[in-house]
Design a protein around this motif. Structure first.
Motif, PDB file in Angstrom:
ATOM      1  N   ALA A  18      -3.345   3.569  -6.464  1.00  0.00           N
ATOM      2  CA  ALA A  18      -4.472   3.489  -5.527  1.00  0.00           C
ATOM      3  C   ALA A  18      -4.362   4.587  -4.483  1.00  0.00           C
ATOM      4  O   ALA A  18      -4.724   4.406  -3.324  1.00  0.00           O
ATOM      5  CB  ALA A  18      -4.500   2.115  -4.862  1.00  0.00           C
ATOM      6  N   ASP A  19      -3.853   5.762  -4.890  1.00  0.00           N
ATOM      7  CA  ASP A  19      -3.622   6.809  -3.888  1.00  0.00           C
ATOM      8  C   ASP A  19      -4.909   7.483  -3.422  1.00  0.00           C
ATOM      9  O   ASP A  19      -4.878   8.369  -2.572  1.00  0.00           O
ATOM     10  CB  ASP A  19      -2.605   7.840  -4.384  1.00  0.00           C
ATOM     11  CG  ASP A  19      -3.090   8.698  -5.548  1.00  0.00           C
ATOM     12  OD1 ASP A  19      -4.270   8.569  -5.934  1.00  0.00           O
ATOM     13  OD2 ASP A  19      -2.288   9.493  -6.071  1.00  0.00           O
ATOM     14  N   ASP A  20      -6.061   7.057  -3.937  1.00  0.00           N
ATOM     15  CA  ASP A  20      -7.322   7.579  -3.422  1.00  0.00           C
ATOM     16  C   ASP A  20      -7.728   6.892  -2.117  1.00  0.00           C
ATOM     17  O   ASP A  20      -8.619   7.370  -1.413  1.00  0.00           O
ATOM     18  CB  ASP A  20      -8.438   7.436  -4.463  1.00  0.00           C
ATOM     19  CG  ASP A  20      -8.657   5.992  -4.894  1.00  0.00           C
ATOM     20  OD1 ASP A  20      -7.690   5.204  -4.880  1.00  0.00           O
ATOM     21  OD2 ASP A  20      -9.802   5.658  -5.263  1.00  0.00           O
TER      22      ASP A  20
ATOM     23  N   GLY B 242      -5.110   5.972   4.171  1.00  0.00           N
ATOM     24  CA  GLY B 242      -6.493   6.234   3.784  1.00  0.00           C
ATOM     25  C   GLY B 242      -6.636   7.202   2.631  1.00  0.00           C
ATOM     26  O   GLY B 242      -7.695   7.812   2.463  1.00  0.00           O
ATOM     27  N   GLY B 243      -5.584   7.362   1.832  1.00  0.00           N
ATOM     28  CA  GLY B 243      -5.639   8.256   0.685  1.00  0.00           C
ATOM     29  C   GLY B 243      -5.055   9.629   0.946  1.00  0.00           C
ATOM     30  O   GLY B 243      -5.056  10.487   0.055  1.00  0.00           O
ATOM     31  N   LEU B 244      -4.521   9.859   2.157  1.00  0.00           N
ATOM     32  CA  LEU B 244      -3.948  11.171   2.476  1.00  0.00           C
ATOM     33  C   LEU B 244      -2.624  11.396   1.763  1.00  0.00           C
ATOM     34  O   LEU B 244      -2.266  12.535   1.436  1.00  0.00           O
ATOM     35  CB  LEU B 244      -3.751  11.298   3.993  1.00  0.00           C
ATOM     36  CG  LEU B 244      -5.023  11.297   4.841  1.00  0.00           C
ATOM     37  CD1 LEU B 244      -4.668  11.373   6.320  1.00  0.00           C
ATOM     38  CD2 LEU B 244      -5.929  12.460   4.458  1.00  0.00           C
ATOM     39  N   VAL B 245      -1.855  10.319   1.546  1.00  0.00           N
ATOM     40  CA  VAL B 245      -0.556  10.429   0.883  1.00  0.00           C
ATOM     41  C   VAL B 245      -0.725  10.056  -0.582  1.00  0.00           C
ATOM     42  O   VAL B 245      -1.111   8.931  -0.904  1.00  0.00           O
ATOM     43  CB  VAL B 245       0.488   9.512   1.556  1.00  0.00           C
ATOM     44  CG1 VAL B 245       1.832   9.630   0.847  1.00  0.00           C
ATOM     45  CG2 VAL B 245       0.620   9.859   3.032  1.00  0.00           C
ATOM     46  N   LYS B 246      -0.435  10.983  -1.465  1.00  0.00           N
ATOM     47  CA  LYS B 246      -0.627  10.771  -2.892  1.00  0.00           C
ATOM     48  C   LYS B 246       0.660  10.286  -3.556  1.00  0.00           C
ATOM     49  O   LYS B 246       1.758  10.454  -3.031  1.00  0.00           O
ATOM     50  CB  LYS B 246      -1.104  12.067  -3.567  1.00  0.00           C
ATOM     51  CG  LYS B 246      -2.401  12.623  -2.986  1.00  0.00           C
ATOM     52  CD  LYS B 246      -3.538  11.615  -3.116  1.00  0.00           C
ATOM     53  CE  LYS B 246      -4.846  12.168  -2.560  1.00  0.00           C
ATOM     54  NZ  LYS B 246      -5.955  11.176  -2.651  1.00  0.00           N
TER      55      LYS B 246
ATOM     56  N   LEU C 154       0.796  -1.226   0.000  1.00  0.00           N
ATOM     57  CA  LEU C 154       0.000   0.000   0.000  1.00  0.00           C
ATOM     58  C   LEU C 154       0.827   1.273   0.000  1.00  0.00           C
ATOM     59  O   LEU C 154       0.284   2.362  -0.044  1.00  0.00           O
ATOM     60  CB  LEU C 154      -0.949  -0.006   1.211  1.00  0.00           C
ATOM     61  CG  LEU C 154      -1.943  -1.164   1.278  1.00  0.00           C
ATOM     62  CD1 LEU C 154      -2.957  -0.914   2.387  1.00  0.00           C
ATOM     63  CD2 LEU C 154      -2.652  -1.386  -0.049  1.00  0.00           C
ATOM     64  N   GLY C 155       2.141   1.151   0.090  1.00  0.00           N
ATOM     65  CA  GLY C 155       2.965   2.344   0.103  1.00  0.00           C
ATOM     66  C   GLY C 155       3.144   2.889   1.509  1.00  0.00           C
ATOM     67  O   GLY C 155       2.524   2.429   2.466  1.00  0.00           O
ATOM     68  N   ASN C 156       3.998   3.914   1.626  1.00  0.00           N
ATOM     69  CA  ASN C 156       4.245   4.529   2.931  1.00  0.00           C
ATOM     70  C   ASN C 156       4.829   5.920   2.718  1.00  0.00           C
ATOM     71  O   ASN C 156       5.045   6.356   1.583  1.00  0.00           O
ATOM     72  CB  ASN C 156       5.198   3.668   3.765  1.00  0.00           C
ATOM     73  CG  ASN C 156       6.616   3.677   3.214  1.00  0.00           C
ATOM     74  OD1 ASN C 156       6.839   3.949   2.032  1.00  0.00           O
ATOM     75  ND2 ASN C 156       7.591   3.376   4.054  1.00  0.00           N
ATOM     76  N   THR C 157       5.046   6.606   3.802  1.00  0.00           N
ATOM     77  CA  THR C 157       5.813   7.837   3.744  1.00  0.00           C
ATOM     78  C   THR C 157       7.213   7.525   4.251  1.00  0.00           C
ATOM     79  O   THR C 157       7.433   6.541   4.961  1.00  0.00           O
ATOM     80  CB  THR C 157       5.166   8.935   4.609  1.00  0.00           C
ATOM     81  OG1 THR C 157       4.989   8.442   5.945  1.00  0.00           O
ATOM     82  CG2 THR C 157       3.813   9.329   4.048  1.00  0.00           C
ATOM     83  N   THR C 158       8.166   8.344   3.879  1.00  0.00           N
ATOM     84  CA  THR C 158       9.569   8.071   4.168  1.00  0.00           C
ATOM     85  C   THR C 158       9.801   7.779   5.649  1.00  0.00           C
ATOM     86  O   THR C 158       9.352   8.521   6.523  1.00  0.00           O
ATOM     87  CB  THR C 158      10.434   9.265   3.735  1.00  0.00           C
ATOM     88  OG1 THR C 158      10.238   9.493   2.336  1.00  0.00           O
ATOM     89  CG2 THR C 158      11.910   8.967   3.983  1.00  0.00           C
ATOM     90  N   GLY C 159      10.497   6.676   5.894  1.00  0.00           N
ATOM     91  CA  GLY C 159      10.862   6.324   7.259  1.00  0.00           C
ATOM     92  C   GLY C 159       9.853   5.472   7.989  1.00  0.00           C
ATOM     93  O   GLY C 159      10.137   4.977   9.076  1.00  0.00           O
TER      94      GLY C 159
END
Length: 211
Positions: free
Chosen positions: A103-105, A110-114, A18-23
């Motif tokens: 699927a960044d929606d 929850g879709g906050l990170v594009k 689902l992806g992540n933000t750095t770190g």
């Protein structure tokens, strides 16, 4: 990565990053579709950085259970509960598929990170890919394929042997560890979506508590 059959009432088993933000740890979602109906998501934070090296993501599927594994550690089990009137994905032959999709929606937080398209093109690499299964020709009837791909007196398949009907003690402990330390979402406990827990959840919880 997914296994899927064809058609509107298809069966499907999913591994989705689902992806992540750095770190932050990477999140993996699994899902099970039976007769075209999904909504059986579970999510876990991996205990390693999957972008640093290759890891093994496997699905063991037989007539009794579906087991999702990461580096041979079971992270999810979906049991055959047909004796309780719950459909189980067993009669439709499946193919194996892989893709990268946007699927960044909904996916990351929850879709906050594009999606940051400045990093495109996005590439997925694989090695050690293996299918250990039984071929199911489309020209052969479902019942015949099911018979051919089950262990019998003439031919044995390791995945269909009685020992593979449930996790062993060590695997059960591994699954308990994953759920306690790394699972961050389970549809079975999402009372907002399911005020009454799906029937299979009640049985799965019972099995976990008594393993």
């Amino acid at each position: 990565m997914q296994m899927s059959s064809d058609g509107p009432t298809h069966n499907e088993f999913d591994f989705e990053f689902l992806g992540n933000t750095t770190g932050e740890p990477y999140t993996v979602q699994t899902n099970v579709y039976v007769n075209g109906i999904g909504n059986r998501e579970q999510r876990l934070k991996l205990w390693f950085d999957p972008s640093k090296d290759f890891h093994s993501y496997s699905i063991m599927w037989n007539q009794r259970q579906v087991v999702f594994l990461v580096d041979e550690t079971p992270v999810r089990v979906h049991s055959n509960l047909e004796h309780r009137g719950i459909p189980y994905p067993k009669d439709q032959p499946m193919g194996v598929y892989s893709s990268i999709w946007n699927a960044d929606d909904w996916a990351t937080q929850g879709g906050l990170v594009k999606t940051d398209w400045s990093h495109a093109p996005f590439v997925a690499s694989y090695k050690g890919f293996e299918i250990n299964g039984c071929a199911c020709p489309a020209t052969v009837a479902v019942a015949e394929n099911t018979r051919r791909c089950s262990s019998n007196g003439q031919k044995k398949y390791w995945w269909d042997e009685p020992v593979m009907s449930e996790l062993n003690v060590h695997q059960s402990h591994q699954l308990i560890w994953v759920k306690a330390n790394h699972m961050v979402y389970d549809y079975c406990t999402d009372t907002a979506r399911f005020p009454v827990a799906p029937v299979e959840c009640q049985h799965h919880q019972h099995k976990t508590n008594h393993n």
